[in-house]
Scaffold this motif. Structure first.
Motif, PDB file in Angstrom:
ATOM      1  N   SER A   8       0.889  -1.152   0.034  1.00 22.35           N
ATOM      2  CA  SER A   8      -0.129  -0.163  -0.055  1.00 22.35           C
ATOM      3  C   SER A   8       0.877   1.353  -0.003  1.00 22.35           C
ATOM      4  N   PRO A   9       0.405   2.325  -0.797  1.00 20.84           N
ATOM      5  CA  PRO A   9       1.385   3.403  -0.674  1.00 20.84           C
ATOM      6  C   PRO A   9       0.985   4.047   0.773  1.00 20.84           C
TER       7      PRO A   9
ATOM      8  N   MET B 227       0.269   6.195   3.791  1.00 20.77           N
ATOM      9  CA  MET B 227      -0.927   7.309   4.143  1.00 20.77           C
ATOM     10  C   MET B 227       0.006   8.105   4.998  1.00 20.77           C
TER      11      MET B 227
ATOM     12  N   TYR C  96       4.155   0.652   2.107  1.00 20.46           N
ATOM     13  CA  TYR C  96       3.955  -0.261   3.065  1.00 20.46           C
ATOM     14  C   TYR C  96       3.768  -1.795   2.580  1.00 20.46           C
TER      15      TYR C  96
ATOM     16  N   ASN D 149       1.247  -4.517   4.344  1.00 19.52           N
ATOM     17  CA  ASN D 149       0.282  -4.707   5.538  1.00 19.52           C
ATOM     18  C   ASN D 149      -0.314  -5.821   5.613  1.00 19.52           C
TER      19      ASN D 149
ATOM     20  N   TRP E 140       4.084  10.496  11.347  1.00 19.52           N
ATOM     21  CA  TRP E 140       3.589   9.465  10.708  1.00 19.52           C
ATOM     22  C   TRP E 140       4.699   9.113   9.597  1.00 19.52           C
TER      23      TRP E 140
ATOM     24  N   ARG F 155       8.537   3.004   9.268  1.00 20.38           N
ATOM     25  CA  ARG F 155       8.906   2.145  10.675  1.00 20.38           C
ATOM     26  C   ARG F 155       9.270   0.785  10.167  1.00 20.38           C
TER      27      ARG F 155
ATOM     28  N   ASP G 177       5.285  -2.083  12.905  1.00 21.58           N
ATOM     29  CA  ASP G 177       4.078  -1.502  13.594  1.00 21.58           C
ATOM     30  C   ASP G 177       2.984  -2.462  13.719  1.00 21.58           C
TER      31      ASP G 177
ATOM     32  N   PHE H   1      -5.656  -0.327   3.818  1.00 28.49           N
ATOM     33  CA  PHE H   1      -4.771  -1.422   4.236  1.00 28.49           C
ATOM     34  C   PHE H   1      -4.906  -2.099   5.713  1.00 28.49           C
TER      35      PHE H   1
HETATM   36  N1  ROI Z   1       0.433   3.738   5.476  1.00 32.17           N
HETATM   37  C1  ROI Z   1       0.094   2.496   5.114  1.00 32.17           C
HETATM   38  N2  ROI Z   1      -0.189   2.265   3.819  1.00 32.17           N
HETATM   39  N3  ROI Z   1       0.220   1.544   5.941  1.00 32.17           N
HETATM   40  C2  ROI Z   1       0.594   1.752   7.329  1.00 32.17           C
HETATM   41  O1  ROI Z   1       0.635   0.631   7.912  1.00 32.17           O
HETATM   42  C3  ROI Z   1       0.734   2.942   7.787  1.00 32.17           C
HETATM   43  N4  ROI Z   1       1.205   3.210   9.130  1.00 32.17           N
HETATM   44  C4  ROI Z   1       1.248   4.286   9.439  1.00 32.17           C
HETATM   45  C5  ROI Z   1       1.181   5.630   8.686  1.00 32.17           C
HETATM   46  C6  ROI Z   1       2.572   6.222   8.651  1.00 32.17           C
HETATM   47  C7  ROI Z   1      -0.272   6.391   8.938  1.00 32.17           C
HETATM   48  N5  ROI Z   1       0.808   5.382   7.386  1.00 32.17           N
HETATM   49  C8  ROI Z   1       0.709   4.097   6.895  1.00 32.17           C
HETATM   50  O2  ROI Z   1       1.410   4.455  10.965  1.00 32.17           O
END
Ligand code: ROI
Length: 162
Positions: free
Chosen positions: A45-46, A48, A56, A58, A92, A95, A98, A126
């Motif tokens: 996923s792009p 967020m 990312y 997920n 944001w 990482r 998460d 996601f």
């Molecule tokens: N964006 C996506 N696509 N997937 C995530 O797990 C994710 N986690 C976050 C933030 C930075 C908000 N953006 C994310 O914590």
């Protein structure tokens, strides 16, 4: 203790994300009084939030657990740290790992470090699409059926990884 079905959201966009999720899955399965019930496909996923970070990976995992919500949270935070997560000031930012408690049975929890259902889960593709894969008919307290939330949630570039 009674067993509760909890859903955990996993995300990573650093340090070989697919390996991070694989290692996290093993670590969660190995938690005391906790067993894996299901694990979704992996999704790309792009980001967020800030766009100047990698995509990312997920997924969502279902567990049966006898751990209390706060003990589960602390256990997940320990796994995040063990897998090299560094908390930065940027809210944001990218990482390595998460781990979010999305749902804990049908409980609504609002204590200083933990809000369940996870805020924002009903509008995050996601989270919702992988969750739907393993639990289409689960009820998100105060929000409704996962499948109904999915119907209202655009994909936002989410792709299942083959
Ligand atoms: N964006 C996506 N696509 N997937 C995530 O797990 C994710 N986690 C976050 C933030 C930075 C908000 N953006 C994310 O914590």
């Amino acid at each position: 203790m009674t067993k509760v079905t909890a859903y955990i959201g996993l995300g990573s966009n650093l340090a070989t994300p697919q390996e991070q999720l694989k290692a996290a899955r093993l670590a969660i399965s190995a938690l005391k009084d906790t067993e894996e019930l299901g694990f979704s496909s992996l999704y790309r996923s792009p980001p967020m939030g800030p766009q100047d970070q990698p995509d990312y990976v997920n997924a969502v995992m279902a567990v049966n657990t006898e751990l209390s919500p706060i003990t589960l949270l602390r256990s997940l935070q320990k796994i995040e740290l063990e897998q090299g997560r560094v908390r930065k000031d940027e809210q944001w930012g990218p990482r390595t790992l998460d781990l979010d408690i999305l749902l804990y049975g049908s409980e609504v929890i609002n204590i200083p470090d933990l809000i369940v259902p996870h805020y924002g889960m009903a509008v995050r593709a996601f989270v919702l699409y992988p969750l739907q894969e393993i639990a289409p008919s689960v009820l998100i307290p105060e929000l409704g059926l996962v499948s109904d939330c999915v119907d209202k949630c655009p994909l936002d570039g989410l792709e299942r990884i083959a």
